[in-house]
Scaffold this motif. Structure first.
Motif, mmCIF file in Angstrom:
data_model
loop_
_atom_site.group_PDB
_atom_site.id
_atom_site.type_symbol
_atom_site.label_atom_id
_atom_site.label_comp_id
_atom_site.label_asym_id
_atom_site.label_seq_id
_atom_site.Cartn_x
_atom_site.Cartn_y
_atom_site.Cartn_z
ATOM 1 N N ASP A 297 1.716 -0.808 -16.905
ATOM 2 C CA ASP A 297 2.319 -1.814 -16.401
ATOM 3 C C ASP A 297 3.511 -1.603 -16.031
ATOM 4 O O ASP A 297 4.301 -2.012 -14.971
ATOM 5 C CB ASP A 297 2.150 -2.852 -17.443
ATOM 6 C CG ASP A 297 1.027 -3.556 -17.747
ATOM 7 O OD1 ASP A 297 0.078 -3.362 -16.690
ATOM 8 O OD2 ASP A 297 0.664 -4.086 -18.834
ATOM 9 N N GLN A 298 4.377 -0.705 -16.833
ATOM 10 C CA GLN A 298 5.901 -0.265 -16.442
ATOM 11 C C GLN A 298 5.742 0.334 -15.084
ATOM 12 O O GLN A 298 6.729 0.404 -14.450
ATOM 13 C CB GLN A 298 6.256 0.588 -17.523
ATOM 14 C CG GLN A 298 7.704 1.206 -17.357
ATOM 15 C CD GLN A 298 7.986 2.090 -18.141
ATOM 16 O OE1 GLN A 298 8.971 1.848 -19.210
ATOM 17 N NE2 GLN A 298 8.117 3.460 -18.202
ATOM 18 N N PHE A 299 4.836 1.338 -15.112
ATOM 19 C CA PHE A 299 4.586 2.003 -13.905
ATOM 20 C C PHE A 299 4.486 1.127 -12.574
ATOM 21 O O PHE A 299 5.365 1.214 -11.411
ATOM 22 C CB PHE A 299 3.425 3.283 -13.712
ATOM 23 C CG PHE A 299 3.398 3.821 -12.409
ATOM 24 C CD1 PHE A 299 3.987 4.980 -12.259
ATOM 25 C CD2 PHE A 299 2.414 3.395 -11.516
ATOM 26 C CE1 PHE A 299 3.834 5.793 -11.098
ATOM 27 C CE2 PHE A 299 2.311 4.282 -10.231
ATOM 28 C CZ PHE A 299 2.901 5.291 -10.380
ATOM 29 N N LYS A 300 3.624 0.355 -12.650
ATOM 30 C CA LYS A 300 3.309 -0.631 -11.634
ATOM 31 C C LYS A 300 4.561 -1.508 -11.137
ATOM 32 O O LYS A 300 4.855 -1.810 -10.035
ATOM 33 C CB LYS A 300 2.239 -1.634 -11.868
ATOM 34 C CG LYS A 300 0.870 -1.068 -11.965
ATOM 35 C CD LYS A 300 -0.111 -1.967 -12.362
ATOM 36 C CE LYS A 300 -1.621 -0.979 -12.881
ATOM 37 N NZ LYS A 300 -2.625 -1.938 -13.457
ATOM 38 N N ARG A 301 5.288 -2.025 -12.309
ATOM 39 C CA ARG A 301 6.307 -2.909 -12.194
ATOM 40 C C ARG A 301 7.538 -2.151 -11.418
ATOM 41 O O ARG A 301 8.011 -2.770 -10.548
ATOM 42 C CB ARG A 301 6.961 -3.343 -13.434
ATOM 43 C CG ARG A 301 7.872 -4.401 -13.625
ATOM 44 C CD ARG A 301 8.205 -5.063 -14.750
ATOM 45 N NE ARG A 301 8.543 -4.235 -15.919
ATOM 46 C CZ ARG A 301 7.773 -3.757 -16.948
ATOM 47 N NH1 ARG A 301 6.504 -4.170 -16.917
ATOM 48 N NH2 ARG A 301 8.047 -2.990 -17.617
ATOM 49 N N LEU B 96 9.568 -0.967 -2.844
ATOM 50 C CA LEU B 96 8.757 -1.031 -1.713
ATOM 51 C C LEU B 96 9.563 -0.991 -0.590
ATOM 52 O O LEU B 96 9.321 -0.645 0.524
ATOM 53 C CB LEU B 96 7.892 -2.540 -1.761
ATOM 54 C CG LEU B 96 6.591 -2.369 -2.975
ATOM 55 C CD1 LEU B 96 6.028 -3.815 -2.899
ATOM 56 C CD2 LEU B 96 5.734 -1.351 -2.697
ATOM 57 N N ASP B 97 10.732 -1.816 -0.527
ATOM 58 C CA ASP B 97 11.719 -1.608 0.633
ATOM 59 C C ASP B 97 12.497 -0.452 0.758
ATOM 60 O O ASP B 97 13.384 -0.516 1.567
ATOM 61 C CB ASP B 97 12.733 -2.964 0.552
ATOM 62 C CG ASP B 97 13.226 -3.329 -0.695
ATOM 63 O OD1 ASP B 97 13.184 -2.571 -1.642
ATOM 64 O OD2 ASP B 97 14.319 -4.003 -0.599
ATOM 65 N N ILE B 98 12.164 0.390 -0.234
ATOM 66 C CA ILE B 98 13.412 1.698 -0.012
ATOM 67 C C ILE B 98 12.515 2.919 0.386
ATOM 68 O O ILE B 98 11.425 3.179 -0.117
ATOM 69 C CB ILE B 98 13.670 2.149 -1.644
ATOM 70 C CG1 ILE B 98 14.843 0.925 -2.065
ATOM 71 C CG2 ILE B 98 14.490 3.302 -1.624
ATOM 72 C CD1 ILE B 98 15.340 1.424 -3.508
#
Length: 336
Positions: free
Chosen positions: A157-161, A167-169
């Motif tokens: 969950d930490q990875f997904k968060r 996403l915009d970088i």
């Protein structure tokens, strides 16, 4: 920083090579500005006035066993004994240039090697600081997804968060010319991180990364992170045979917090190293807890230190314990 390269010969054959780095800490603009307390002020005063000329046997810019390499013709103890003679020669060289070496430091050694060389360095004080954070890459991992699958639910969950945050970088691998193009921004980002470290013994030259890229070519990787075409962070890696050495990084702190940029950089380093079939990543010192949250484990590293002043050398153990910044952290265990 002045570097010397030492060759060790046995019956005319080269059996060992070593690196020394001499640092004049009087030329530093700052030892680090994060911890503004009495102990930090005392430590900075001691270094500035009594220990400003430091001779390192080893590479002070990397964490890990990089002081020397030997062939099978010479033992670690023999190598250390010869290097002690080389150190005395270097001290005479510096003295002839009106420079006195205050501190001599042999660094970094793992537990096994440091125990082995203790007899050769019995007149030095053995010390340890923050551990080297080592990430072992499982033979079963062929892709980043294999790594993700090995994480417990909390850390998946930490990875997904973290991944959603950037996403915009845009991330881009930079050539020497591109590094030079962004040099001013790179130095601002680097200095922001370096000055907020608890303690520094050097600051990199402005052209450091471009020059290193010229010298190491594909073995040195520089990744820039861009938001709306503006660089907001970077990280660097050095390929060392089957090991990936993490090097220096920089970021805009406000954006770093918002975008979990540092954590995403760690994930990027892991993904690349798995893809390229490296066996481990040396994440080095500092930020121990967040590095353990992605799966790295602490490995104690030891050094040996000696002061040229006999009175200071006699109390160096007590001085070191008093002046060494304490790091309190909780080790995370992210795997199933």
């Amino acid at each position: 920083m002045q570097c010397h390269f030492i060759g060790v010969f046995k019956n005319e054959a080269l059996v060992g090579i070593a690196l020394t780095q001499f640092l004049n800490l009087n030329l530093l603009e700052s030892f680090g500005e994060r911890d503004n307390c009495l102990k930090t002020s005392i430590r900075n005063f001691v270094f500035k006035n009594y220990s400003s000329h430091v001779l390192f046997v080893g590479n002070n810019m990397l964490t890990g066993q990089n002081a020397y390499v030997v062939s099978n013709e010479i033992s670690n103890v023999e190598m250390i004994n010869v290097l002690k003679l080389a150190v005395e020669d270097l001290k005479i060289e510096f003295k002839n240039k009106k420079t006195k070496v205050h501190l001599t430091v042999f660094k970094d050694f793992d537990t096994e090697t440091s125990d082995e060389i203790i007899p050769a360095l019995k007149d030095y004080y053995k010390f340890t600081t923050q551990p080297n954070m080592v990430f072992d890459i499982s033979e079963d991992w062929k892709t980043e997804q294999d790594y993700i699958n090995a994480l417990s639910k909390k850390y998946r969950d930490q990875f997904k968060r973290a991944r959603k945050k950037i996403l915009d970088i845009k991330k881009k691998k930079l050539s020497c010319e591109e590094i030079k193009e962004h040099e001013e921004t790179i130095n601002e980002l680097y200095h922001h991180v370096a000055k907020n470290a608890p303690f520094n013994t050097f600051f990199l030259a402005e052209n450091h990364f471009c020059e290193l890229k010229k010298l190491l070519d594909d073995d040195f990787l520089f990744y820039g992170y861009f938001l709306d075409e503006k660089m907001i962070g970077f990280n660097t890696l050095v390929k060392n045979r089957e090991v990936m050495d993490t090097y220096f990084l920089g970021y805009d702190d406000a954006i770093q917090r918002e975008k979990m940029l540092y954590l995403n950089m760690l994930y990027d380093m892991i993904a690349y190293s798995i893809k390229k079939e490296f066996k481990e990543i040396l994440f080095a010192r500092t930020a121990l807890e967040i590095k353990s949250s992605v799966g790295s484990k602490p490995e104690d590293m030891f050094g040996f230190i000696k002061h040229s002043n006999k009175v200071i050398d006699f109390i160096i153990a007590r001085l070191f314990v008093f002046l060494e910044p304490k790091t309190v952290w909780n080790q995370r265990h992210p795997f199933k």
